[in-house]
Design a protein around this motif. Structure first.
Motif, mmCIF file in Angstrom:
data_model
loop_
_atom_site.group_PDB
_atom_site.id
_atom_site.type_symbol
_atom_site.label_atom_id
_atom_site.label_comp_id
_atom_site.label_asym_id
_atom_site.label_seq_id
_atom_site.Cartn_x
_atom_site.Cartn_y
_atom_site.Cartn_z
ATOM 1 N N GLY A 73 20.476 -30.303 -3.953
ATOM 2 C CA GLY A 73 20.501 -31.219 -2.821
ATOM 3 C C GLY A 73 20.987 -30.478 -1.587
ATOM 4 N N GLY A 131 16.233 -35.401 1.009
ATOM 5 C CA GLY A 131 16.848 -34.432 0.100
ATOM 6 C C GLY A 131 18.280 -34.071 0.431
ATOM 7 N N THR A 133 21.987 -34.591 0.080
ATOM 8 C CA THR A 133 22.872 -35.272 -0.864
ATOM 9 C C THR A 133 24.325 -35.333 -0.377
ATOM 10 N N GLN A 405 17.201 -32.253 -5.821
ATOM 11 C CA GLN A 405 15.972 -32.879 -5.366
ATOM 12 C C GLN A 405 14.887 -32.430 -6.342
ATOM 13 N N ILE A 441 9.385 -35.163 -2.066
ATOM 14 C CA ILE A 441 10.725 -35.283 -2.657
ATOM 15 C C ILE A 441 10.735 -36.555 -3.493
ATOM 16 N N VAL A 444 15.979 -37.934 -6.033
ATOM 17 C CA VAL A 444 17.190 -37.252 -5.576
ATOM 18 C C VAL A 444 18.343 -37.753 -6.434
#
Ligand SMILES: [Zn+2]
Length: 456
Positions: A73, A131, A133, A405, A441, A444
């Motif tokens: 991420g 993506g 995090t 991701q 993506i 996640v």
């Protein structure tokens, strides 16, 4: 053999060093109940087959499909959450005017919690879908709305580091948008820190309060000093802007007769958990102070192209031992995507190296040895960000969090140009870094929990 909460099987990319990307081909990632990678197992490892036999048919076994890959991420080191509401506007005016005519008016609206909720929920969803995090956020001066942002991160599963912004200097801030006075600025910050620390107790992926003087020009000496003391008292992260533009840089020199870096340090605002945005005008002494104190730079290359009057010499600062990560600087940077910023990092560095004025001869046009590669830009978005925040994030290796991701290179609406089934994986990695769009993506995960699942 221990029980794992989840097992993931697939090919992953993760930084080994700033210049080197590891290709972890067909690995097994064994995740424990805390959402940490307890084991990363290569196919040739003695336990690989027995792990497969044991978990393959179970519900908690996740096998990537053909054309899918794991990336860590991304970690965004600089986001002004309220400015999401004005992203993409007013990028053609100078920083000082941009703050006063656009940014302060929009940020002042976050006294309205309904408005704050609408914008912040949309922003956190958008960053996860891109993506990202972990995010290091500036909120606004409002204590309640800043806490709301931390709550939204906690609820949506993003790792949020959130700062209630302090700006108390009446000389440099508009009457409609500033802390009432230094005392309330500090009291609100302390209450905010305590509230976020309380919230963190029930948040698996972590939320963190961040001491956040907007930048030196908008703060009184009393506020800067008090914030340094609060950061020490509660051992919090710290963020601000440092030496961003010609104007900001020379303002601090005039006020303190020294550069931003040394002025911030005098107030106790540098350190291992401090991240300073931009830093384009750091000189070598400033850079050394950053390296010695463990202070990191949040590099925001798209924003820099509009507001910083220069290109950050990333390669030079890395050589000086300074931690650097990547930031979008929403909305000084128009894009919420760190992919876009990784790409811009490389492009800006090439312009810095070659120079831009065709009237100069080639040997006088640029700054030699300034280029960075896409591998280094990936490092900034992942591992560099983790080191900047002093958290075990940004790498797919043991004792790091399971923040990933899942990239699908084959979805019809955003297919990557991969035509050879045996294409070299490091080439595929480069295609991912340059061509991925949010559509690619697919999932996640943060700290072992799925937080985004794209269905179209
Ligand atoms: Zn900023």
């Amino acid at each position: 053999m221990s029980e794992y909460t989840q097992i993931f099987r697939g090919t992953a990319f993760s930084s080994k060093s700033p210049k080197e990307v590891l290709v972890l081909k067909d690995y097994l990632f064994c995740i424990n109940a805390d959402g940490m990678i307890e084991k990363a197992v290569a196919p040739e490892h003695v336990d690989y087959q027995s792990l497969l036999n044991r978990y393959q048919e179970k519900e908690n076994f996740h096998q990537l499909a053909d054309g899918q890959y794991f990336l860590p991420g991304f970690i965004d080191l600089h986001v002004h959450a309220p400015q999401w509401a004005q992203s993409g506007t007013a990028l053609d005016i100078p920083l000082y005017d941009w703050l006063n005519t656009y940014t302060f008016p929009i940020e002042s609206k976050f006294s309205d919690l309904d408005f704050a909720k609408e914008v912040y929920e949309d922003l956190v969803n958008t960053l996860l879908a891109n993506g990202t995090t972990t995010s290091l956020y500036f909120a606004t001066v409002h204590k309640e709305a800043s806490l709301l942002l931390a709550e939204i991160c906690a609820e949506k599963g993003q790792r949020g580091l959130v700062g209630k912004v302090v700006m108390d200097d009446p000389e440099q801030t508009p009457e409609f948008y500033r802390d009432a006075n230094t005392q309330t600025a500090l009291a609100d910050t302390e209450e905010f820190i305590i509230a976020v620390k309380e919230l963190a107790k029930s948040t698996k992926q972590g939320v963190y309060p961040v001491v956040t003087p907007r930048f030196i020009p908008s703060c009184t000496d009393g506020a800067l000093k008090g914030l340094g003391e609060l950061a020490a008292k509660y051992d919090t992260h710290i963020q601000s802007h440092c030496s961003e533009s010609d104007w900001a840089h020379s303002y601090v020199q005039e006020r303190f007769n020294k550069n931003d870096a040394f002025a911030l340090n005098d107030f106790g605002l540098l350190g291992d958990k401090a991240v300073m945005a931009h830093c384009n005008f750091l000189n070598d002494e400033d850079a050394q102070l950053f390296a010695e104190t463990g202070t990191a730079i949040g590099h925001c290359p798209i924003s820099n192209a509009y507001f910083a009057n220069s290109v950050l010499p990333v390669a030079h600062l890395h050589e000086k031992g300074v931690d650097i990560g990547l930031g979008t600087d929403v909305s000084g940077g128009f894009s919420p995507s760190l992919y876009d910023n990784a790409r811009q990092t490389v492009m800006s560095s090439r312009m810095l190296e070659d120079g831009v004025d065709p009237n100069l001869s080639a040997d006088k046009r640029g700054l030699p040895n300034s280029r960075v590669t896409i591998n280094e830009a990936f490092y900034l978005a992942t591992s560099g960000g983790g080191e900047s925040l002093s958290l075990p994030i940004g790498r797919l290796q043991e004792n790091y969090t399971w923040d990933v991701q899942i990239i699908d290179t084959k979805i019809p609406s955003a297919k990557l140009p991969i035509f050879d089934a045996n294409e070299d994986l490091s080439d595929i990695f480069q295609k991912i870094m340059y061509l991925v769009r949010p559509e690619n993506i697919r999932e996640v995960w943060v700290q072992g929990n799925k937080v985004h699942n794209r269905i179209n």
